[in-house]
Motif scaffolding. Structure first.
Motif, short mmCIF file in Angstrom:
data_model
loop_
_atom_site.label_atom_id
_atom_site.label_comp_id
_atom_site.label_asym_id
_atom_site.label_seq_id
_atom_site.Cartn_x
_atom_site.Cartn_y
_atom_site.Cartn_z
N TYR A 134 -5.06 3.37 2.77
CA TYR A 134 -4.00 4.01 1.62
C TYR A 134 -2.96 4.85 2.24
N TRP A 180 -5.02 -5.87 -2.71
CA TRP A 180 -4.36 -4.51 -1.81
C TRP A 180 -3.78 -3.75 -3.09
N GLY A 236 -3.41 -0.20 -2.56
CA GLY A 236 -2.78 0.92 -2.08
C GLY A 236 -1.37 0.77 -2.07
N MET A 294 3.88 6.73 -2.20
CA MET A 294 2.87 7.72 -1.75
C MET A 294 3.43 9.24 -2.39
#
Length: 324
Positions: free
Chosen positions: A100, A166, A168, A175
């Protein structure tokens, strides 16, 4: 069928993927698939292995603390363009689980590689100055880098060996805790390059020219009970043993070939495994009947079905667990 992964020694998958992805032809294949849609632009013979240890003083001549990171695989691609040699650094990062914070990890790796190039330029000028008296002006001395110097581009590709999507972040911006577009326009982004088996359509696996395509396609379908995707698929008729061993380690499959052969016919092996699974199912049903309806003891059942007592105990244990 192979959705339950077998227990492995710590790092076994990591070691296996790193070894498999260390081959020049496999790395060239991965990048050609991702960048050039399968066209054979990058040639294996154009790749040269380089040190995977990234050690750098990232802030020029005034830095005093070294930073070191180890990459999975790193190659220098040398290609001819306009009668000149052009160099590109290609990095591979292998993931069997979703990471992540991979965007931060890869950004650091790439930054260290660029810093390493600056450090090497600075060192070369320092060494050459003893012989040729190459002098740097004050601005150049600060960084150890001349105005006309150029860096080799660095491309890092994440090869994901899992069958899940996926989920992440695929960039630094994803993020961050803010989503203000105006503010983020001043925050440099970093996006990862990712090969994700679940997102590759079955017809696109043919764009791989090595058995990496077979590995990726098997991983994508490892949980499928229907084997239609492998039946008649010529890709799986001749799969190199190293690729088959990697598939076994990652998915828990048990494909085995002739020790004398360098390749495995996975289509035939798949059909045999299906037949064996059906036979095992019938045998387990018989054991269940003898145990529950006939109330036979485990030793007697073992003799009846010509199997070890431990096998019978395991079948009965699974049967009881399923009833809970």
């Amino acid at each position: 069928m192979y959705n339950v992964r077998k227990e492995t020694f710590m790092g076994k998958i990591d070691i296996a993927t790193k070894q498999y992805m260390s081959h020049r032809d496999i790395i060239a294949d991965a990048f050609n698939f991702y960048i050039y849609d399968g066209r054979q632009v990058i040639k294996p013979e154009e790749l040269q292995k380089i040190d995977t240890a990234e050690i750098a003083l990232p802030y020029g001549n005034d830095a005093d603390v070294a930073v070191q990171k180890l990459r999975d695989n790193l190659m220098l691609w040398s290609m001819a363009k306009d009668d000149e040699a052009v160099y590109v650094v290609l990095g591979i990062e292998n993931q069997d689980k979703i990471h992540y914070a991979i965007a931060v990890k890869n950004m650091l790796y790439d930054a260290l590689q660029y810093a390493k190039q600056v450090e090497e330029a600075k060192r070369s000028y320092r060494d050459r100055s003893k012989k040729k008296q190459v002098k740097l002006n004050s601005e150049e001395f600060l960084s150890g880098f001349k105005k006309e110097d150029k860096l080799m581009p660095v491309i890092t590709l994440v090869v994901y060996f899992g069958d899940k999507d996926w989920d992440g972040a695929k960039s630094i911006h994803e993020m961050l805790s803010v989503d203000n577009v105006e503010l983020l326009s001043y925050v440099p982004d970093y996006k990862i390059n990712l090969i994700e088996p679940a997102k590759i359509s079955d017809e696109n696996f043919d764009k791989f020219k090595t058995d990496l395509g077979a590995v990726m396609q098997f991983i994508k379908h490892q949980s499928d009970k229907d084997g239609s995707w492998i039946k008649g698929n010529s890709r799986f008729n001749h799969v190199e043993k190293e690729a088959v061993e990697l598939i076994n380690i990652i998915t828990g499959a048990k494909f085995a070939g002739d020790d004398k052969e360098e390749v495995v016919d996975m289509c035939r092996a798949w059909e045999n495994s299906m037949k064996n699974a059906k036979l095992d199912g019938k045998l387990e049903g018989k054991i269940e009947t003898l145990y529950e309806e006939c109330e036979m003891s485990i030793p007697d059942i073992a003799k009846k079905v010509s199997k070890p007592e431990e096998y019978v105990r395991e079948v009965i244990k699974r049967m009881k667990a399923a009833c809970l």
